[in-house]
Design an enzyme around this catalytic site. Structure first.
Site, mmCIF file in Angstrom:
data_model
loop_
_atom_site.group_PDB
_atom_site.id
_atom_site.type_symbol
_atom_site.label_atom_id
_atom_site.label_comp_id
_atom_site.label_asym_id
_atom_site.label_seq_id
_atom_site.Cartn_x
_atom_site.Cartn_y
_atom_site.Cartn_z
ATOM 1 N N LYS A 211 45.545 30.463 33.722
ATOM 2 C CA LYS A 211 44.936 30.958 34.891
ATOM 3 C C LYS A 211 45.684 32.078 35.500
ATOM 4 O O LYS A 211 47.081 31.934 35.439
ATOM 5 C CB LYS A 211 44.788 29.793 36.002
ATOM 6 C CG LYS A 211 44.338 29.973 37.267
ATOM 7 C CD LYS A 211 44.337 28.735 38.191
ATOM 8 C CE LYS A 211 43.316 29.120 39.234
ATOM 9 N NZ LYS A 211 43.088 27.367 40.083
ATOM 10 N N SER B 239 38.473 26.458 41.059
ATOM 11 C CA SER B 239 38.449 27.883 40.773
ATOM 12 C C SER B 239 39.228 28.078 39.384
ATOM 13 O O SER B 239 39.353 29.305 39.194
ATOM 14 C CB SER B 239 39.799 28.437 41.876
ATOM 15 O OG SER B 239 41.086 27.667 41.961
ATOM 16 N N SER C 7 40.371 22.028 41.734
ATOM 17 C CA SER C 7 40.230 23.205 40.885
ATOM 18 C C SER C 7 40.575 23.098 39.340
ATOM 19 O O SER C 7 40.114 24.083 38.619
ATOM 20 C CB SER C 7 41.093 24.299 41.570
ATOM 21 O OG SER C 7 40.431 25.020 42.578
#
Lengths: 462, 72
Positions: free
Chosen positions: A75, A151, A175
């Site tokens: 990420k 996310s 997330s």
């Protein structure tokens, strides 16, 4: 080629180390082929990956490196030396490049895994959808018109599409678990304080966790074992012995006591989640049902703590560059900057109170079962969700079932199921007491053997 | 004054205090999120916690581990 587990890859390359270079080249080709449609990667570290593969292929220690030959991406809130840590934003693009890798990236490369790039995410991690106005909406490999979830959107989409063997994400309120549910993967949010966050861009310090996402429990455990270990660079990291989980996966579930959570976690209004939980509970022969107290209060505490801490972190940017935020996150951060101090203190007080209530459940059971998401991945752009016949806002409700566990730092793993009616995946959470990730992984491995597996989406050579 | 007006006034005063400019087209959305936060705060005060206690989840330690060289 990508369907192999990390163990298969390791065995193959101990015999043929030069094959690592070829495999990394193939992986980079696949990323370039699929990424324009999926938008999982925001940056591909091709030169670094090739260099690392060459180094590995000539490394006499290769047989002792548990992740040798495996590829991964992170990420884009993890620092990658020489790259700007975007955290899903436009604003951070003007920051200087990271001087060092995040500690977890260092550990994975030291274990032989090859980093292939940085992954898309919801801006500043304040998101459950995977939509991003700056870097594009990350598509779900099972149906690109649907959300990947957020996310850690790219972290799930890249693994599901076979662009990498595993990934790292972050989870403040769900997330890692929401996108793992939507993309049919195994995702682990460890205990709060287990994995060091040194070298990652924060969101809400009281609640931020990091963790891995993979296609099999064997891969997940192998990666998780390499990630563990204390680092004083993260003051929330707890100095504990490493729990070797990969070797325990086959230990089974005998002597474990299970409970399905009801009450707040009741799924009558969410038939897809209800079916998923039912299937898992049948496979585990779960008869005990518990309706825990204080969950709504605990979830509300997590909501306010996130809102206040996130807004405080971003206050200078909210003052100086509000127009450069993604509108969907900006307005929530702006609201968070206006919250009275007493509400935040009450939230920390309630968090403690709720923690005591939930921990008491583990006197009678070792494992809790709860839905991961209310539904399968919604269509991109969808703004509302029908709950019990009433239309409600989608964004806050996608984390409805995950938020109560990250609120008190319990380890939780998402196990995939398939929704037969839509052909889309939906996950279920397996939760254990603090520091018992080993139990979550053992139960997930049992379920994987029972048929709850990652199933490759059509059109991808996973 | 009704709840909506109270929140609007709160937003106006706090935005000024905090040095934040809310553009007119953002206002409705910010107010909706603020109303949601207020609703969440209301739920927090239903928890039966002793009024004379203040035990918080984030407790301070006088002996924290020393950061490493790269520690923040």
């Amino acid at each position: 080629m990508m369907a192999a587990t990390i163990n298969d890859i390791h065995e193959a390359f101990v015999e043929n180390p030069l094959g690592i270079v070829k495999r990394v080249e193939h992986t980079l080709d696949m990323i370039h082929q699929h990424n324009p449609a999926i938008k999982a990667f925001t940056h591909v570290t091709s030169a670094r990956a090739t260099e690392h593969a060459l180094f590995l292929s000539e490394n006499p220690d290769l047989p002792s490196l548990p992740l040798a030959g495996a590829t991964f991406a992170v990420k884009n809130l993890f620092d990658i030396k020489g790259e700007v840590t975007l955290a899903g934003s436009k604003i951070n693009a003007s920051n200087p490049p990271a001087a060092e890798d995040a500690v977890l990236v260092e550990r994975l490369e030291a274990a032989g895994a090859t980093l292939t790039g940085a992954l898309n995410m919801g801006e500043y991690a304040y998101d459950f959808t995977g939509e991003n106005v700056h870097h594009g909406n990350c598509g779900n490999p099972y149906n690109l018109a649907h959300m990947a979830g957020g996310s850690s959107s790219g972290s799930a989409a890249a693994v599901a599409a076979g662009m990498v063997d595993f990934s790292l994400g972050s989870d403040t309120n769900g997330s890692i678990r929401v996108p793992s549910s939507f993309c049919g993967l195994f995702g682990l949010k460890p205990t709060y304080g287990r994995l060091p966050r040194t070298g990652s861009f924060p969101f809400s310090d009281s609640l931020d966790h990091l963790g891995p996402i993979a296609r099999t429990t064997e891969d997940l455990a192998r990666v998780y074992d390499c990630l563990q270990g204390y680092d004083a660079g993260d003051r929330a990291c707890v100095d504990r012995p490493i729990s070797s989980t990969a070797s325990q996966l086959s230990h089974g579930i005998t002597h474990l006591r299970f409970a399905r959570l009801d009450g707040y976690f009741n799924c009558d209004a969410f038939p897809q989640a209800a079916n998923a939980v039912e299937k898992i509970c049948t496979a585990l022969n779960v008869e005990t049902v518990i309706s825990p107290e204080g969950v709504q209060e605990g979830r509300s505490a997590a909501y306010l703590i996130t809102n206040v801490e996130g807004s405080s972190l971003h206050l200078p940017r909210l003052q100086q560059r509000p127009q450069d935020f993604d509108p969907d996150t900006r307005d929530r951060f702006l609201a968070g900057a206006m919250i009275p101090g007493a509400w935040y203190i009450r939230a920390q007080q309630v968090r403690h109170w709720y923690q005591q209530k939930m921990l008491s459940l583990f006197k009678d059971v070792e494992v809790l079962i709860a839905p991961a998401t209310p539904c399968t991945a919604p269509k991109q752009g969808q703004k509302t969700l029908v709950i019990g016949g009433e239309e409600q806002l989608l964004r806050p409700n996608l984390g409805y079932f995950t938020q109560p566990f990250s609120a008190i730092g319990l380890p939780s793993i998402v196990v995939p199921t398939m929704d037969d009616a839509t052909g889309m995946p939906i996950g279920v959470q397996i939760i254990a007491a603090p520091w018992r990730e080993d139990i979550c992984l053992r139960v997930a491995a049992f379920l994987e053997d029972a048929g709850f597996r990652f199933r490759a989406p059509t059109g991808f050579s996973v | 004054m009704n709840k909506t007006n109270e929140l609007q006034e709160h937003l106006d005063v706090l935005a000024k205090t905090m040095g934040i400019t809310i553009q007119p087209e953002w206002r409705e959305s910010v107010l909706a999120h603020l109303a949601n936060a207020q609703r969440m705060a209301g739920i927090l005060y239903t928890a039966p916690i002793d009024n004379n206690s203040l035990e918080m989840a984030n407790s301070f330690r006088a002996d924290p581990a020393l950061p490493t060289q790269r520690g923040k």
